[in-house]
Scaffold this active site. Structure first.
Site, PDB file in Angstrom:
ATOM      1  N   GLU A 128       0.839  -1.209   0.000  1.00 43.44           N
ATOM      2  CA  GLU A 128       0.000   0.000   0.000  1.00 43.44           C
ATOM      3  C   GLU A 128       0.871   1.256   0.000  1.00 43.44           C
ATOM      4  OE1 GLU A 128      -2.751   1.369  -0.792  1.00 43.44           O
ATOM      5  OE2 GLU A 128      -4.182   1.027   0.835  1.00 43.44           O
ATOM      6  N   THR A 181      -2.861  12.412  -5.510  1.00 47.68           N
ATOM      7  CA  THR A 181      -2.711  12.207  -4.065  1.00 47.68           C
ATOM      8  C   THR A 181      -2.176  13.474  -3.406  1.00 47.68           C
ATOM      9  OG1 THR A 181      -2.218   9.909  -4.546  1.00 47.68           O
ATOM     10  CG2 THR A 181      -1.706  10.678  -2.330  1.00 47.68           C
TER      11      THR A 181
END
Lengths: 309, 309
Positions: A128, A181
């Protein structure tokens, strides 16, 4: 066991009032992966379908989490990974988390389950982190444990599984826009007012209570985000229209899924979840954006085996 | 019914991670009150024991809440109130809340319960506001409902009763110092870091889960306050010593009760709660301060009738 095929589910993180700690697992959206033992030592990604992702294990989310586990064990064989990706990367419903947990879940099954789910999450966090540049478990935990999860802490990793009522359904729209992001992070406030913080923890406390008691009124009353939504919702076109229409259609609540751009809503029944999805469809059909819509019951089981031999 | 005698319990507000929303009810500490019908219309405080408090109804917490209810009903008689005060005003364990709920609870019983507990809390808030200069219900709610309560919102008033395990006990020390409400307020930060806020709501979410599941490990892991304790604990002499000693004695957690100066600890058994109280005693015996110590199980019933006729 030599080979295993699994379904690795999409997930919704944050869940309005639970920024950075709460998540839930979807049933009808997810990737498939096949993992098999191979005589050659190492982790090898041999096939990828659906999206263009790197084959080098150390550059691939599923590969990085697989390597994290592989380096923690001592075996004289390796693993081949096939990825059948259905969750679009960057959609905000845990695409990277599904990949990250998929490989380690499969390897653990083939190895005879030497690791528990919390340990699997520890490995998956490494994958992740490749995608999101930080170690967090709010999508990994619901994918592995199923249902609603509260990541009490990351170091040490402490995951609590929260029960939820049987008739709770999610409707999700993924507008096909890209939110970087860095942008999603940049709009987050570093400081929040104590008043807002109190409102947020009051909502999270009552949401946990509502989930435990299957009290839909309490769940509805708790699905608010006074901290992050006011900032991040500006990055998603037509967000307010979607939100107001889905609430009119009977949703208990709606908010940004993860860091977006997907928007989720929770409803009390499959019928309402369908009406809510129709409302989402109607708003975005009138715009220039492409979009996907999903309807799913809460997946209380999490990641699951499709075939093994 | 012409006359009723009740026990109105002390309460602990905030409960570490639940600033401004969470509270729990004590069993062994509380006031007694007697209320009777009287032919003369109005609210009359006829007797006060224990502490020097005003007899004028509109200047007395129990009187103000009684008047709030009295003004909402239409009767051709009045009420006399006797107050037997055991909870020291300013101790931080809900002294004013016990007075505020006591009068309205009694009147409601005599009247045949026209109001539910949430409505009683609405009246009691007026009395609480006289003492604390703001309308809050985090002591009122546990006193009326018993057990642990989460005040989801004040306007509209929404109170959730959270279940708790049977073997949960509180130890409380009241150091006899005065903390001015203005000082306790002044040290509160107006803004908090998002990181701390996330930690706090993660703890509150997991505390609610721990209470629901009677999981003492989760409760222990959740009883932390990163928002208020760092500021207010400086107002309480020897706070850190008490805290570290009670944790050594086996408490699940400890924090400031309400806005202090009382310090509460929660423990898994009466035996541990006694050891924890001993540890509190030991720390304060070595200081120049007078103090009281209470040990109580969680009072799941709340305010209760002692006699009626």
């Amino acid at each position: 066991m030599e080979e295993i095929k699994i379904f690795s589910p999409a997930t919704v993180a944050n869940v309005a009032c639970g920024f950075d700690v709460l998540g839930f697992c979807l049933d009808s959206v997810g990737d498939e992966m096949v993992i098999r033992k191979t005589p050659k030592k190492g982790i090898f990604i041999t096939h990828i379908e659906g999206f263009n992702l790197p084959y080098e294990a150390e550059k691939n989310v599923a590969g990085v989490s697989a390597l994290a586990m592989y380096n923690a064990i001592d075996v004289d064989f390796g693993f081949e990974i096939e990825i059948y990706k259905c969750i679009k990367p960057g959609s905000g419903i845990g695409s990277s988390a599904a990949s990250a947990v998929g490989s380690v879940f499969c390897m653990n099954e083939i190895l005879g389950r030497p690791f528990n789910k919390t340990q699997l999450t520890e490995f998956a966090i490494k994958g992740e982190a490749l995608a999101s540049k930080c170690e967090h478990a709010d999508n990994l935990a619901p994918a592995l444990f199923g249902g609603f999860t509260l990541v009490k802490s990351v170091a040490p990793l402490n995951i609590l599984k929260i029960p939820s009522p049987d008739d709770l359904f999610a409707s999700i729209i993924h507008p096909q826009i890209e939110i970087k992001t860095a942008d999603a992070r940049a709009v987050l406030p570093k400081e929040v007012s104590l008043t807002d913080a109190i409102t947020q923890w009051s909502n999270l406390g009552s949401l946990v209570h509502g989930l435990h008691t299957s009290n839909y009124d309490v769940i509805k009353d708790s699905l608010h985000d006074v901290i992050v939504e006011p900032h991040r919702s500006n990055l998603i076109p037509h967000y307010q229209s979607v939100k107001s229409e889905v609430l009119m259609a009977g949703a208990l609540g709606a908010c940004i899924s993860g860091s977006g751009p997907s928007i989720f809503a929770l409803s009390k029944s499959i019928e309402t979840a369908k009406s809510v999805a129709d409302a989402m469809n109607k708003v975005y059909t009138a715009t220039e954006y492409n979009f996907d819509i999903h309807i799913s019951k809460i997946n209380t089981e999490g990641i699951k085996i499709i075939e093994q031999h």
